[in-house]
Write a protein that holds these residues in place. Structure first.
Motif, mmCIF file in Angstrom:
data_model
loop_
_atom_site.group_PDB
_atom_site.id
_atom_site.type_symbol
_atom_site.label_atom_id
_atom_site.label_comp_id
_atom_site.label_asym_id
_atom_site.label_seq_id
_atom_site.Cartn_x
_atom_site.Cartn_y
_atom_site.Cartn_z
ATOM 1 N N GLY A 151 0.825 -1.198 0.000
ATOM 2 C CA GLY A 151 0.000 0.000 0.000
ATOM 3 C C GLY A 151 0.861 1.251 0.000
ATOM 4 N N GLY A 152 0.648 2.099 -1.008
ATOM 5 C CA GLY A 152 1.445 3.324 -1.132
ATOM 6 C C GLY A 152 0.661 4.575 -0.799
ATOM 7 N N TRP A 178 0.609 5.304 -9.361
ATOM 8 C CA TRP A 178 1.422 6.260 -8.609
ATOM 9 C C TRP A 178 0.989 6.305 -7.148
ATOM 10 C CZ3 TRP A 178 -1.888 8.608 -12.437
ATOM 11 C CH2 TRP A 178 -2.903 9.403 -11.937
ATOM 12 N N LEU A 179 1.861 6.837 -6.301
ATOM 13 C CA LEU A 179 1.638 6.868 -4.857
ATOM 14 C C LEU A 179 0.537 7.852 -4.487
ATOM 15 C CD1 LEU A 179 5.379 6.983 -3.691
ATOM 16 C CD2 LEU A 179 3.897 4.964 -3.814
ATOM 17 N N MET A 180 -0.155 7.565 -3.391
ATOM 18 C CA MET A 180 -1.140 8.469 -2.809
ATOM 19 C C MET A 180 -2.074 9.037 -3.868
ATOM 20 S SD MET A 180 1.071 10.457 0.141
ATOM 21 C CE MET A 180 -0.415 11.242 0.784
ATOM 22 N N GLU A 181 -2.633 8.153 -4.686
ATOM 23 C CA GLU A 181 -3.419 8.595 -5.832
ATOM 24 C C GLU A 181 -4.669 9.367 -5.422
ATOM 25 O OE1 GLU A 181 -4.877 4.684 -4.452
ATOM 26 O OE2 GLU A 181 -2.894 5.449 -4.979
ATOM 27 N N ARG A 182 -5.112 9.216 -4.171
ATOM 28 C CA ARG A 182 -6.294 9.958 -3.721
ATOM 29 C C ARG A 182 -5.956 11.374 -3.279
ATOM 30 N NH1 ARG A 182 -9.916 5.659 -0.165
ATOM 31 N NH2 ARG A 182 -10.203 4.112 -1.831
ATOM 32 N N ALA A 188 3.072 15.273 -8.764
ATOM 33 C CA ALA A 188 3.445 15.398 -7.354
ATOM 34 C C ALA A 188 3.858 14.051 -6.783
ATOM 35 C CB ALA A 188 2.288 15.987 -6.549
ATOM 36 N N ALA A 189 3.132 13.000 -7.166
ATOM 37 C CA ALA A 189 3.460 11.663 -6.666
ATOM 38 C C ALA A 189 4.831 11.209 -7.151
ATOM 39 C CB ALA A 189 2.385 10.670 -7.108
ATOM 40 N N SER A 190 5.176 11.569 -8.381
ATOM 41 C CA SER A 190 6.490 11.208 -8.905
ATOM 42 C C SER A 190 7.598 11.914 -8.131
ATOM 43 C CB SER A 190 6.563 11.574 -10.385
ATOM 44 O OG SER A 190 7.853 11.304 -10.903
#
Length: 810
Positions: A151-152, A178-182, A188-190
């Motif tokens: 889980g990212g 990508w991370l924290m997609e919510r 930003a996630a990159s």
């Protein structure tokens, strides 16, 4: 008889409701609380710093057991409620404990979602939701090498960072691209992923877990992915989401759909005697997982429990202002944009800043900020109000500060904020509330502001802004302790009363102080333990044992922790003077340990930045230089100019004088950090006029100044005495510092100490009374004579070397 209120769930939402209720109707109910965990109410958001070793469980407790007792609340911890009889209105716990109710409040929270893959029940597979999970992860980090976090999202990244800080090799497996997609868009996630990869966390994105593999002892050993690849894992953390905990509610016949269904008064739609709120509740089809909506629910629920019959909860506009492993993030609204919207974007990957504003129909409808969130509250206000932004468009990207001359940082920004500007989104606290509390209650510290207003008491992302408001309101002098203020919330005793008791009754340990002074909490807190520890070792040197666990993390690790989790090492250079041999050793250490940054400090020393925690003992050994105590409440540095030995204007040998002072005082611990300077002439190149002790050479000797401060509020040092020789300087400066050590309050700088006791008092003890001066100087020499160097004498200095061992080799 009072009606009975029973709260099931001793977490943040439920207890906040009780706090709000007690403000409105303190004597209305006979209250009973059941908590499944064995702990009092604590800040679940701060489990991540506990995992990373930055805080302790005791430090994140919001309401200690004494809080319940003082308010007549019956608290049952470690007792899970398993059944509720709504006809008889009886609550029953798993140990048989029962309580009757007239009103029942359900705040059972949520459960971590455990992927139903083969092997999910193996030892070493944990969720990340409570203190027990955190302690299990800490124990695993002490005995194992490899960790996989599934889980990212926010929890997964915080778990990964904490385990990395504990020395494990961590891989994050995330199903989405990508991370924290919510909370973040792809850009930003990159940037977030790149930053975390630089720290050592590995990521597998778009990866699905097929099964968990175990060893012969029944412990997880690997994670097998959908593509057949395997990851070594002696610890697997499931951080793939949460589910409302509705087991109890469903068992008692309440309507549950995405949570316990409630109306706008937070009453369950099934039974008006039963209320529900927090992560277990579903309001208008939405179950909220962020703190701010839960606290909004708590206020509304409390008004109805108090029989005011006012207030409706209509849902919350969601924003996420978060701090992921030291990186500030903010998002709100429709930050993804899309058809019919336009985007204003600022992207500076090298500077670690990304801003994306989404506009539709001349309204700000979404924002995503990475790295710089200082204007997040203003953007969120524009978004909620639906204000037209056409006239602001050219300056919108530059934030509220782009509208005038308020500035973007520090006290200027805080002072320029309107009183109705929201500061703490979690608790809905605006600037005006904070300013009024500071002025009316005489608040001086961040902890006091938190206790009185709740600002910065939850996720902590607004801490910096609250400090700025505090500084601007009290004139920057916020570190000065008022004369009659209690040492902390554990006692009514002041700093001086604690010091006096330790001296008069020869108390030699922290438990002895707690027992003698009848401390409210048996183990104290993060405020009182370091203070008492200092008072003990400064009052009874060589008798009272130093307690390393009652020191802050910097002092336990003997290095300054940085925002990325690495450490800063500052070796001591006597009087700022060094040699070719020392410089060669420093260069060799930088190469050997791949230290990324080397900087000359303002105190004429060299700072090695970015040292890994496990490398600290090796760095100290290879440097072969004394500890600079740059991390401690101690003598930091003695700054000098070149003096008469080299300078054509010099009147005295300032470098030699500075080295003599530093060698005499360098092992000295104090109520706060102490800085000295020696200038060879009145031109004052060493800035002696703004130091705790400043020495200035003149034709006929030395002038000594005390109680200067170059910090938030610059204070010019005050003239103490003029002396002729080096020995006189040592004796007078040492006597002043010992007087400060014996009479200063913990975390009180010399400028505030002298302001409190008066310069005349200092002169009487240090200048006018020669016997007093000599006695003070002798006591200081006695105290520091056998003080060990923690970098090179770890056993005498009680340095726990286990903290530097990242893992047990496979």
């Amino acid at each position: 008889m009072k009606p009975k209120l029973v709260l099931v769930g001793n977490g943040m939402a439920g207890v906040r409701t009780l706090e709000e209720l007690l403000k409105l109707a303190p004597d209305l109910y006979d209250i009973t609380v059941f908590g499944a965990e064995p702990h009092p109410n604590y800040n679940r958001i701060l489990l991540s710093p506990v995992l990373a070793g930055e805080q302790t469980v005791e430090q994140i407790v919001l309401n200690p057991r004494a809080w319940y007792a003082e308010r007549g609340i019956t608290l049952h911890t470690g007792r899970k409620v398993v059944a509720v009889d709504r006809l008889r209105r009886v609550v029953r716990a798993d140990d048989g404990t029962e309580a009757t109710y007239d009103r029942l409040l359900l705040a059972t929270g949520s459960r971590p979602f455990i992927l139903p893959v083969p092997g999910h029940d193996l030892a070493g597979v944990v969720g990340y939701r409570d203190i027990a999970d955190t302690e299990q992860m800490i124990d695993a980090a002490m005995h194992h090498r490899h960790a996989v976090v599934i889980g990212g999202g926010l929890l997964g990244l915080e778990a990964a960072n904490g385990l990395l800080a504990r020395g494990m090799e961590v891989t994050v497996v995330h199903l989405m691209p990508w991370l924290m997609e919510r909370q973040l868009d792809e850009v930003a996630a990159s940037m977030l992923r790149d930053s975390l990869q630089q720290r050592g966390i590995r990521f597998l994105l778009g990866a699905r877990t097929r099964e968990l593999l175990g060893d012969a002892d029944g412990r997880v050993r690997a994670v097998r992915l959908e593509d057949g690849s395997e990851l070594a894992a002696e610890l697997v953390v499931m951080a793939a989401g949460i589910r409302p905990d509705t087991e109890l509610a469903a068992g008692m016949g309440l309507h549950c759909e995405r949570g316990v269904v409630v109306d706008d008064t937070l009453q369950t739609v099934t039974d008006p005697r039963v209320y529900a709120l927090g992560e277990c509740a579903a309001h208008r089809g939405v179950a909220y997982g962020l703190v701010a909506p839960l606290f909004e629910q708590a206020k509304v629920c409390a008004t109805h429990l108090a029989r005011f019959g006012i207030g409706r909860y209509s849902g919350s506009a969601l924003s996420a202002k978060l701090k992921v492993t030291g990186i500030d993030l903010f998002s709100a609204g429709d930050f993804m944009g899309g058809e019919g919207s336009e985007e204003i974007v600022l992207c500076d990957p090298a500077g670690g800043v990304y801003k994306k504003l989404v506009i539709r129909d001349d309204r700000l409808v979404g924002a995503c900020l990475y790295g710089d969130t200082v204007d997040s509250a203003w953007y969120f206000k524009l978004l909620r109000e639906g204000r037209a932004v056409g006239e602001l468009r050219e300056r919108l990207m530059f934030g509220e500060s782009g509208l005038g001359d308020a500035g973007h940082q520090g006290q200027n920004k805080a002072a320029a904020m309107p009183d109705d500007a929201e500061v703490c989104g979690c608790n809905g606290v605006c600037k005006g509330t904070i300013v009024r509390a500071i002025k009316e209650q005489g608040l001086f510290t961040l902890d006091e502001v938190r206790r009185h207003t709740k600002a910065s008491a939850s996720c902590g992302s607004c801490t910096g802004l609250v400090e700025q408001i505090l500084m601007s309101t009290v004139g920057g002098d916020y570190s000065a302790a008022p004369k009659a203020r209690a040492l902390c919330g554990c006692t009514d005793a002041t700093h001086q009363q604690v010091r006096d008791a330790i001296r008069e009754h020869r108390l030699l340990s922290i438990p002895a102080v707690f027992h003698f002074m009848e401390w409210r909490t048996p183990n104290g807190c993060a405020s009182c333990r370091p203070a008492i520890n200092y008072y003990l070792i400064s009052t009874w040197p060589r008798e009272a044992a130093d307690d390393p666990q009652s020191r802050f993390v910097n002092e336990r690790a003997h290095a300054n922790i940085q925002k990325d989790g690495t450490f800063s090492v500052v070796p001591r250079m006597w009087g700022g003077e060094t040699s070719a041999a020392e410089l060669r050793r420093i260069a060799d250490v930088v190469d050997k340990y791949a230290i990324p940054s080397v900087k000359v400090t303002g105190g004429q020393r060299i700072d090695l930045l970015g040292v890994r925690k496990e490398d600290l003992p090796g760095v100290w050994k290879d440097l072969g230089m004394p500890s600079g105590h740059a991390y401690a409440k101690a003598l930091r540095t003695v700054k000098t100019c070149v003096g008469s030995e080299w300078c054509r204007f010099g009147t005295q040998e300032s470098t030699r004088m500075g080295k003599e002072l530093e060698r005499a005082l360098w092992r000295m611990y104090a109520p706060h950090k102490v800085k000295l300077a020696v200038s060879g002439c009145p031109r004052n190149c060493a800035e002696s006029g703004i130091k705790d002790v400043g020495v200035i050479g003149v034709e006929s000797g030395w002038e000594i100044y005390v109680a200067g401060n170059g910090g938030i509020k610059t204070e010019v040092a005050q003239f103490l005495v003029k002396v002729s020789g080096h020995d006189d300087v040592l004796e007078h400066a040492g006597a002043f510092l010992q007087l400060y050590r014996e009479e200063g309050w913990y975390l009180e700088r010399t400028v505030h100490y002298v302001a409190r006791v008066g310069l005349d008092h200092v002169k009487r003890r240090v200048v006018d009374d020669a016997a007093s001066r000599r006695a003070l100087w002798e006591r200081l020499q006695f105290a520091v004579a056998e003080e060990p160097d923690p970098w090179h004498a770890s056993v005498p200095a009680a340095v726990d070397l286990r903290q530097f061992i990242p893992l047990i080799p496979a």
